[in-house]
Scaffold this motif. Structure first.
Motif, PDB file in Angstrom:
ATOM      1  N   SER A   7       0.848  -1.181   0.000  1.00 28.52           N
ATOM      2  CA  SER A   7       0.000   0.000   0.000  1.00 28.52           C
ATOM      3  C   SER A   7       0.885   1.232   0.000  1.00 28.52           C
ATOM      4  CB  SER A   7      -0.929   0.012   1.220  1.00 28.52           C
ATOM      5  OG  SER A   7      -0.181   0.033   2.423  1.00 28.52           O
ATOM      6  N   GLY A   8       0.279   2.384  -0.260  1.00 28.22           N
ATOM      7  CA  GLY A   8       1.016   3.635  -0.174  1.00 28.22           C
ATOM      8  C   GLY A   8       1.393   4.263  -1.497  1.00 28.22           C
ATOM      9  N   GLY A   9       1.125   3.580  -2.597  1.00 23.90           N
ATOM     10  CA  GLY A   9       1.443   4.163  -3.893  1.00 23.90           C
ATOM     11  C   GLY A   9       0.520   5.331  -4.215  1.00 23.90           C
ATOM     12  N   GLY A  10       0.842   6.031  -5.292  1.00 28.85           N
ATOM     13  CA  GLY A  10       0.020   7.154  -5.699  1.00 28.85           C
ATOM     14  C   GLY A  10       0.722   8.027  -6.705  1.00 28.85           C
ATOM     15  N   LEU A  11       0.154   9.201  -6.903  1.00 28.93           N
ATOM     16  CA  LEU A  11       0.687  10.180  -7.838  1.00 28.93           C
ATOM     17  C   LEU A  11       1.363  11.297  -7.055  1.00 28.93           C
ATOM     18  CD1 LEU A  11       0.913  11.466 -10.682  1.00 28.93           C
ATOM     19  CD2 LEU A  11      -1.361  12.454 -10.282  1.00 28.93           C
ATOM     20  N   VAL A  12       2.580  11.623  -7.436  1.00 28.53           N
ATOM     21  CA  VAL A  12       3.332  12.664  -6.741  1.00 28.53           C
ATOM     22  C   VAL A  12       4.151  13.440  -7.763  1.00 28.53           C
ATOM     23  CG1 VAL A  12       5.296  11.147  -6.271  1.00 28.53           C
ATOM     24  CG2 VAL A  12       4.856  13.092  -4.767  1.00 28.53           C
ATOM     25  N   VAL A  92       5.318   0.097 -11.143  1.00 28.27           N
ATOM     26  CA  VAL A  92       4.590  -0.679 -10.143  1.00 28.27           C
ATOM     27  C   VAL A  92       5.634  -1.260  -9.192  1.00 28.27           C
ATOM     28  CG1 VAL A  92       3.068  -2.629  -9.699  1.00 28.27           C
ATOM     29  CG2 VAL A  92       2.741  -1.234 -11.754  1.00 28.27           C
ATOM     30  N   TYR A  93       5.456  -1.020  -7.930  1.00 23.72           N
ATOM     31  CA  TYR A  93       6.396  -1.475  -6.911  1.00 23.72           C
ATOM     32  C   TYR A  93       5.856  -2.740  -6.235  1.00 23.72           C
ATOM     33  CZ  TYR A  93       9.267   2.661  -7.409  1.00 23.72           C
ATOM     34  OH  TYR A  93      10.116   3.623  -7.914  1.00 23.72           O
ATOM     35  N   TYR A  94       6.718  -3.739  -6.159  1.00 23.13           N
ATOM     36  CA  TYR A  94       6.339  -5.035  -5.608  1.00 23.13           C
ATOM     37  C   TYR A  94       7.165  -5.364  -4.371  1.00 23.13           C
ATOM     38  CZ  TYR A  94       4.175  -5.842 -10.177  1.00 23.13           C
ATOM     39  OH  TYR A  94       3.407  -5.750 -11.316  1.00 23.13           O
ATOM     40  N   CYS A  95       6.499  -5.918  -3.393  1.00 20.04           N
ATOM     41  CA  CYS A  95       7.157  -6.427  -2.200  1.00 20.04           C
ATOM     42  C   CYS A  95       7.477  -7.906  -2.420  1.00 20.04           C
ATOM     43  CB  CYS A  95       6.234  -6.245  -1.004  1.00 20.04           C
ATOM     44  SG  CYS A  95       6.879  -6.825   0.565  1.00 20.04           S
ATOM     45  N   ASN A  96       8.641  -8.316  -1.950  1.00 17.88           N
ATOM     46  CA  ASN A  96       9.092  -9.702  -2.109  1.00 17.88           C
ATOM     47  C   ASN A  96       9.635 -10.204  -0.781  1.00 17.88           C
ATOM     48  OD1 ASN A  96      12.036 -11.111  -2.635  1.00 17.88           O
ATOM     49  ND2 ASN A  96      10.417 -12.044  -3.865  1.00 17.88           N
ATOM     50  N   ALA A  97       9.293 -11.436  -0.442  1.00 19.08           N
ATOM     51  CA  ALA A  97       9.806 -12.038   0.789  1.00 19.08           C
ATOM     52  C   ALA A  97      10.431 -13.386   0.465  1.00 19.08           C
ATOM     53  CB  ALA A  97       8.677 -12.217   1.800  1.00 19.08           C
ATOM     54  N   ILE A  98      11.550 -13.650   1.096  1.00 22.34           N
ATOM     55  CA  ILE A  98      12.236 -14.926   0.947  1.00 22.34           C
ATOM     56  C   ILE A  98      12.140 -15.670   2.269  1.00 22.34           C
ATOM     57  CG2 ILE A  98      14.392 -16.092   0.416  1.00 22.34           C
ATOM     58  CD1 ILE A  98      13.242 -14.571  -1.929  1.00 22.34           C
ATOM     59  N   ARG A  99      11.628 -16.896   2.186  1.00 19.99           N
ATOM     60  CA  ARG A  99      11.424 -17.724   3.372  1.00 19.99           C
ATOM     61  C   ARG A  99      12.218 -18.998   3.200  1.00 19.99           C
ATOM     62  NH1 ARG A  99       6.690 -21.280   3.983  1.00 19.99           N
ATOM     63  NH2 ARG A  99       6.619 -22.021   6.119  1.00 19.99           N
ATOM     64  N   TRP A 109       5.415 -12.887  -3.493  1.00 20.67           N
ATOM     65  CA  TRP A 109       5.247 -11.559  -4.079  1.00 20.67           C
ATOM     66  C   TRP A 109       3.904 -10.965  -3.696  1.00 20.67           C
ATOM     67  CZ3 TRP A 109       9.146  -9.260  -6.837  1.00 20.67           C
ATOM     68  CH2 TRP A 109      10.189 -10.084  -7.279  1.00 20.67           C
ATOM     69  N   GLY A 110       3.890  -9.658  -3.544  1.00 22.13           N
ATOM     70  CA  GLY A 110       2.637  -8.952  -3.394  1.00 22.13           C
ATOM     71  C   GLY A 110       2.047  -8.638  -4.760  1.00 22.13           C
ATOM     72  N   GLN A 111       0.903  -7.967  -4.744  1.00 25.43           N
ATOM     73  CA  GLN A 111       0.202  -7.666  -5.983  1.00 25.43           C
ATOM     74  C   GLN A 111       0.700  -6.396  -6.642  1.00 25.43           C
ATOM     75  OE1 GLN A 111      -0.877  -6.804  -3.050  1.00 25.43           O
ATOM     76  NE2 GLN A 111      -1.527  -4.676  -3.326  1.00 25.43           N
ATOM     77  N   GLY A 112       1.485  -5.617  -5.917  1.00 28.25           N
ATOM     78  CA  GLY A 112       2.057  -4.390  -6.466  1.00 28.25           C
ATOM     79  C   GLY A 112       1.241  -3.156  -6.158  1.00 28.25           C
ATOM     80  N   THR A 113       1.925  -2.032  -6.119  1.00 30.64           N
ATOM     81  CA  THR A 113       1.273  -0.745  -5.925  1.00 30.64           C
ATOM     82  C   THR A 113       1.884   0.256  -6.900  1.00 30.64           C
ATOM     83  OG1 THR A 113       0.647   0.941  -4.279  1.00 30.64           O
ATOM     84  CG2 THR A 113       2.837  -0.020  -4.039  1.00 30.64           C
ATOM     85  N   GLN A 114       1.043   1.021  -7.558  1.00 32.33           N
ATOM     86  CA  GLN A 114       1.497   1.935  -8.607  1.00 32.33           C
ATOM     87  C   GLN A 114       2.052   3.217  -8.007  1.00 32.33           C
ATOM     88  OE1 GLN A 114       1.402   1.631 -12.194  1.00 32.33           O
ATOM     89  NE2 GLN A 114       2.654   3.487 -12.027  1.00 32.33           N
ATOM     90  N   VAL A 115       3.224   3.598  -8.477  1.00 31.95           N
ATOM     91  CA  VAL A 115       3.828   4.881  -8.133  1.00 31.95           C
ATOM     92  C   VAL A 115       4.014   5.663  -9.429  1.00 31.95           C
ATOM     93  CG1 VAL A 115       5.886   6.055  -7.279  1.00 31.95           C
ATOM     94  CG2 VAL A 115       4.985   4.057  -6.063  1.00 31.95           C
TER      95      VAL A 115
END
Length: 119
Positions: A7-12, A92-99, A109-115
């Protein structure tokens, strides 16, 4: 399994700031590294920043000095503070976790948030 929600993406405007969040749920106890990637239109996904379980941080040269990655283990979350944004940061920014489980790594992977950064 691990679920990631960004979360947290947007237009800036160029020069502005955004803070991305990534909340992890599920089997989070064995997550080691968490990373942020981004993918601009027509380009390959690229690594942006990473943070280890001991909070060592790593950055791509293109964002070093402008972006800061952090994590809150208690909240199972990772953040990306983005300052001095440039139009070329649009993606599009994606979060990634390694387990790691029994010597095998799993990537989530997350679904991504647009910046979007306007000039």
């Amino acid at each position: 399994q691990v679920q990631l929600v960004e979360s947290g993406g947007g237009l800036v405007q160029a020069g502005g700031s955004l803070r991305l969040s990534c909340a992890a749920s599920g089997s989070t106890f064995s997550i080691n590294v968490m990373r942020w990637y981004r993918q601009a239109p027509g380009k390959q996904r690229e690594w942006v920043a990473g943070i280890s379980s001991s909070s060592d941080t790593f950055y791509a040269d293109s964002v070093k000095g402008r972006f800061t990655i952090s994590r809150d283990t208690a909240k199972n979350s990772v953040y990306l503070q983005m300052n001095s944004l440039k139009p070329e940061d649009t993606a599009v920014y994606y979060c990634n976790a390694i387990r790691w489980v029994a010597g095998t790594s799993f990537a989530y992977w997350g679904q991504g948030t647009q910046v979007t950064v306007s000039s």
